[in-house]
Design an enzyme around this catalytic site. Sequence first.
Site, PDB file in Angstrom:
ATOM      1  N   CYS A  69       1.052  -1.195   0.069  1.00  0.00           N
ATOM      2  CA  CYS A  69       0.060   0.010   0.060  1.00  0.00           C
ATOM      3  C   CYS A  69       0.772   1.111  -0.164  1.00  0.00           C
ATOM      4  CB  CYS A  69      -0.963  -0.052   1.202  1.00  0.00           C
ATOM      5  SG  CYS A  69      -2.173   1.285   1.439  1.00  0.00           S
ATOM      6  N   ASP A 118      -9.431  -3.389  -6.750  1.00  0.00           N
ATOM      7  CA  ASP A 118      -8.854  -2.766  -5.921  1.00  0.00           C
ATOM      8  C   ASP A 118      -9.373  -1.248  -6.124  1.00  0.00           C
ATOM      9  OD1 ASP A 118      -6.980  -1.040  -4.411  1.00  0.00           O
ATOM     10  OD2 ASP A 118      -5.443  -2.020  -4.799  1.00  0.00           O
ATOM     11  N   HIS A 175      -7.875  -4.640  -2.594  1.00  0.00           N
ATOM     12  CA  HIS A 175      -6.745  -4.137  -1.906  1.00  0.00           C
ATOM     13  C   HIS A 175      -6.510  -4.755  -0.295  1.00  0.00           C
ATOM     14  CE1 HIS A 175      -3.734  -0.515  -1.759  1.00  0.00           C
ATOM     15  NE2 HIS A 175      -4.298  -0.604  -0.390  1.00  0.00           N
TER      16      HIS A 175
END
Length: 286
Positions: A168, A215, A248
């Site tokens: 991330c 995502d 994600h």
Amino acid sequence: MYPFRAQNRIGFVRHQGRPTSKSGETLFRWTYLVPLMANEAKPCPCDIGDRMDYGGLGQEVQIEHIKSYVVKPSSGSDKAVIVIHDIYGWTLPNTRYMADMLAENGYIAVCPDFYVGKDPWSPTSDWSKFQEWCEDKKPTDINREVEAVLRFLKEQCGVRLIGSVGFCWGGVAVHHLALNYPHITAGVSVYGIIKEREDCYELKSPVLFIFAEKDEVVPLEQVSVLQAGLKEKCSVDHQVKIFPEQSHGFVHRRREDINPSDRPHILEARSDMLHWLNKFMYNSSP
């Protein structure tokens, strides 16, 4: 087996499981906690997922001006990986679990506090204030911390080859390192893209980019632009891999034992990470 005591927390659901090594052997038992709701008013798309209540196998040390989680393999190693945390900070048990997995596979793993004492993002924070929170925590403004960690690894650990893995926010940081630190042997950027630099395709070291098809934080349109730019302008080894039906955080924030449909993708992505590092770290000279 290394038992850890789980603590009850309000608003979390308890689950149990056993992470395994690359060979499939049980390493230790964990109990992890799953948040029921991030924020009702404005939920964060960067969901903390299946948060572990896991103590880790390493130790916290002071590296110059930053605290760091350091874990070493059972036998000596001259290879290390800088593990760069996500928005939830360096103490997130899931990230320490990934560092421990790297150590189990022969690497000294160091996860520094790249926020240098500032509060990480919280699952209960209001997503509308995220950009304000980010102002003093840019993943491209970490050079001082990186230099400190490099000195520690070379001078105190005798490391010759250094790689990087980030998730991330940390995935963006890995991209940054690949653009600025050619002596970092290889990197794995997991759901992170640098978008604001014109030279973001001119990698100085090999990078594996891992993304999720569904995502909400890094949409496929951005991934497609990255792929096209790398194909046109990048002269070093690189790979962009998109995992179908994933969202994600799936690599380090989702537990394979309670997500059976996602399990093959989670394990494949982790295996890809290790294979990429091994490919360059074990076939390279400093």
